[in-house]
Design a protein around this motif. Structure first.
Motif, mmCIF file in Angstrom:
data_model
loop_
_atom_site.group_PDB
_atom_site.id
_atom_site.type_symbol
_atom_site.label_atom_id
_atom_site.label_comp_id
_atom_site.label_asym_id
_atom_site.label_seq_id
_atom_site.Cartn_x
_atom_site.Cartn_y
_atom_site.Cartn_z
ATOM 1 N N ILE A 19 -11.643 15.119 22.918
ATOM 2 C CA ILE A 19 -10.466 15.041 22.058
ATOM 3 C C ILE A 19 -10.358 16.285 21.175
ATOM 4 O O ILE A 19 -9.254 16.767 20.895
ATOM 5 C CB ILE A 19 -10.450 13.716 21.251
ATOM 6 N N ALA A 20 -11.494 16.848 20.763
ATOM 7 C CA ALA A 20 -11.472 18.079 19.969
ATOM 8 C C ALA A 20 -10.915 19.237 20.786
ATOM 9 O O ALA A 20 -10.087 20.014 20.298
ATOM 10 C CB ALA A 20 -12.880 18.408 19.463
ATOM 11 N N ARG A 21 -11.330 19.338 22.038
ATOM 12 C CA ARG A 21 -10.837 20.415 22.906
ATOM 13 C C ARG A 21 -9.347 20.256 23.190
ATOM 14 O O ARG A 21 -8.604 21.230 23.194
ATOM 15 C CB ARG A 21 -11.611 20.462 24.216
ATOM 16 N N LYS A 22 -8.913 19.021 23.434
ATOM 17 C CA LYS A 22 -7.496 18.781 23.694
ATOM 18 C C LYS A 22 -6.657 19.136 22.459
ATOM 19 O O LYS A 22 -5.612 19.756 22.586
ATOM 20 C CB LYS A 22 -7.243 17.318 24.078
ATOM 21 N N GLY A 23 -7.132 18.723 21.275
ATOM 22 C CA GLY A 23 -6.416 19.032 20.039
ATOM 23 C C GLY A 23 -6.339 20.529 19.794
ATOM 24 O O GLY A 23 -5.290 21.062 19.430
ATOM 25 N N ALA A 24 -7.445 21.221 20.021
ATOM 26 C CA ALA A 24 -7.469 22.674 19.826
ATOM 27 C C ALA A 24 -6.557 23.370 20.830
ATOM 28 O O ALA A 24 -5.832 24.305 20.475
ATOM 29 C CB ALA A 24 -8.901 23.196 19.955
ATOM 30 N N ALA A 25 -6.570 22.913 22.057
ATOM 31 C CA ALA A 25 -5.746 23.542 23.088
ATOM 32 C C ALA A 25 -4.262 23.406 22.765
ATOM 33 O O ALA A 25 -3.481 24.342 22.956
ATOM 34 C CB ALA A 25 -6.054 22.935 24.456
ATOM 35 N N ILE A 26 -3.876 22.256 22.268
ATOM 36 C CA ILE A 26 -2.453 22.036 21.974
ATOM 37 C C ILE A 26 -1.996 22.891 20.810
ATOM 38 O O ILE A 26 -0.889 23.428 20.812
ATOM 39 C CB ILE A 26 -2.189 20.538 21.769
ATOM 40 N N ASP A 81 -2.402 2.828 14.525
ATOM 41 C CA ASP A 81 -2.474 1.425 14.109
ATOM 42 C C ASP A 81 -1.458 0.562 14.847
ATOM 43 O O ASP A 81 -1.717 -0.608 15.117
ATOM 44 C CB ASP A 81 -2.229 1.291 12.604
ATOM 45 N N THR A 82 -0.293 1.132 15.141
ATOM 46 C CA THR A 82 0.777 0.328 15.732
ATOM 47 C C THR A 82 0.909 0.493 17.243
ATOM 48 O O THR A 82 1.334 -0.444 17.916
ATOM 49 C CB THR A 82 2.136 0.671 15.077
ATOM 50 N N ALA A 83 0.582 1.665 17.763
ATOM 51 C CA ALA A 83 0.723 1.914 19.203
ATOM 52 C C ALA A 83 -0.288 2.968 19.645
ATOM 53 O O ALA A 83 0.058 4.138 19.824
ATOM 54 C CB ALA A 83 2.140 2.366 19.518
ATOM 55 N N PRO A 84 -1.563 2.586 19.787
ATOM 56 C CA PRO A 84 -2.595 3.558 20.150
ATOM 57 C C PRO A 84 -2.270 4.299 21.454
ATOM 58 O O PRO A 84 -1.807 3.686 22.411
ATOM 59 C CB PRO A 84 -3.853 2.703 20.329
ATOM 60 N N SER A 85 -2.475 5.615 21.425
ATOM 61 C CA SER A 85 -2.263 6.411 22.634
ATOM 62 C C SER A 85 -3.149 7.652 22.581
ATOM 63 O O SER A 85 -3.553 8.096 21.499
ATOM 64 C CB SER A 85 -0.801 6.842 22.749
ATOM 65 N N MET A 86 -3.399 8.209 23.750
ATOM 66 C CA MET A 86 -4.163 9.452 23.847
ATOM 67 C C MET A 86 -3.444 10.555 23.071
ATOM 68 O O MET A 86 -4.062 11.327 22.342
ATOM 69 C CB MET A 86 -4.336 9.861 25.304
ATOM 70 N N ASP A 87 -2.117 10.633 23.219
ATOM 71 C CA ASP A 87 -1.352 11.679 22.547
ATOM 72 C C ASP A 87 -1.520 11.640 21.035
ATOM 73 O O ASP A 87 -1.652 12.694 20.397
ATOM 74 C CB ASP A 87 0.140 11.563 22.880
ATOM 75 N N SER A 88 -1.530 10.450 20.454
ATOM 76 C CA SER A 88 -1.686 10.363 18.998
ATOM 77 C C SER A 88 -3.079 10.808 18.565
ATOM 78 O O SER A 88 -3.229 11.464 17.524
ATOM 79 C CB SER A 88 -1.390 8.947 18.501
ATOM 80 N N PHE A 89 -4.108 10.482 19.359
ATOM 81 C CA PHE A 89 -5.458 10.969 19.035
ATOM 82 C C PHE A 89 -5.512 12.488 19.142
ATOM 83 O O PHE A 89 -6.089 13.164 18.282
ATOM 84 C CB PHE A 89 -6.511 10.342 19.961
#
Length: 135
Positions: A19-26, A81-89
């Motif tokens: 998740i850290a790599r995905k966040g950094a890449a974006i 909290d309302t709609a967990p998703s990979m994108d939000s993480f």
């Protein structure tokens, strides 16, 4: 992956690193190319939010780009909290990274030698690819 769609044996470090790599890449590639330096955008958002809040509530706030990044991470917490998703993480990780970078740039937290060394290494990688590092 299990038949029920879970990954029961995903090591904690693997999930954290992913998740850290995905966040950094974006933040450092697709969105950076699309929207420009996040600090500039977050400064603009802070100006709009300050104007709105000061006008609407008579507050005397001076939100900064750092505040915006922190609050956008909180916004992603509400989404989770309302709609967990990979994108939000991924987005939350990206906003946390932006807040961290702004905290270093503004002296809110001191940089470490390890971070300075890592920054030099990344700048050299960017130069080799023909892209200059952001100030």
């Amino acid at each position: 992956m299990e038949k029920d769609g879970t990954m029961k044996f995903l090591p904690m470090g693997t999930g954290c690193e992913y998740i850290a790599r995905k966040g950094a890449a974006i933040v450092s590639t697709s969105r950076d190319e699309q929207y420009g330096d996040p600090e500039i955008t977050h400064n603009a958002i802070a100006a709009y939010w300050n104007a709105y809040l000061n006008n609407r509530f008579g507050a005397k706030l001076e939100l900064t780009a750092y505040d915006v990044a922190r609050m956008m991470a909180l916004f992603k917490d509400a989404r989770l909290d309302t709609a967990p998703s990979m994108d939000s993480f991924v987005d939350k990780q990206g906003y946390s990274g932006i807040a961290f970078t702004l905290a270093i740039r503004r002296g809110i937290i001191p940089p470490t030698d390890e971070l300075a060394s890592y920054s030099r290494m990344k700048a050299e990688e960017m130069r080799k690819r023909g892209a200059g590092p952001r100030e």
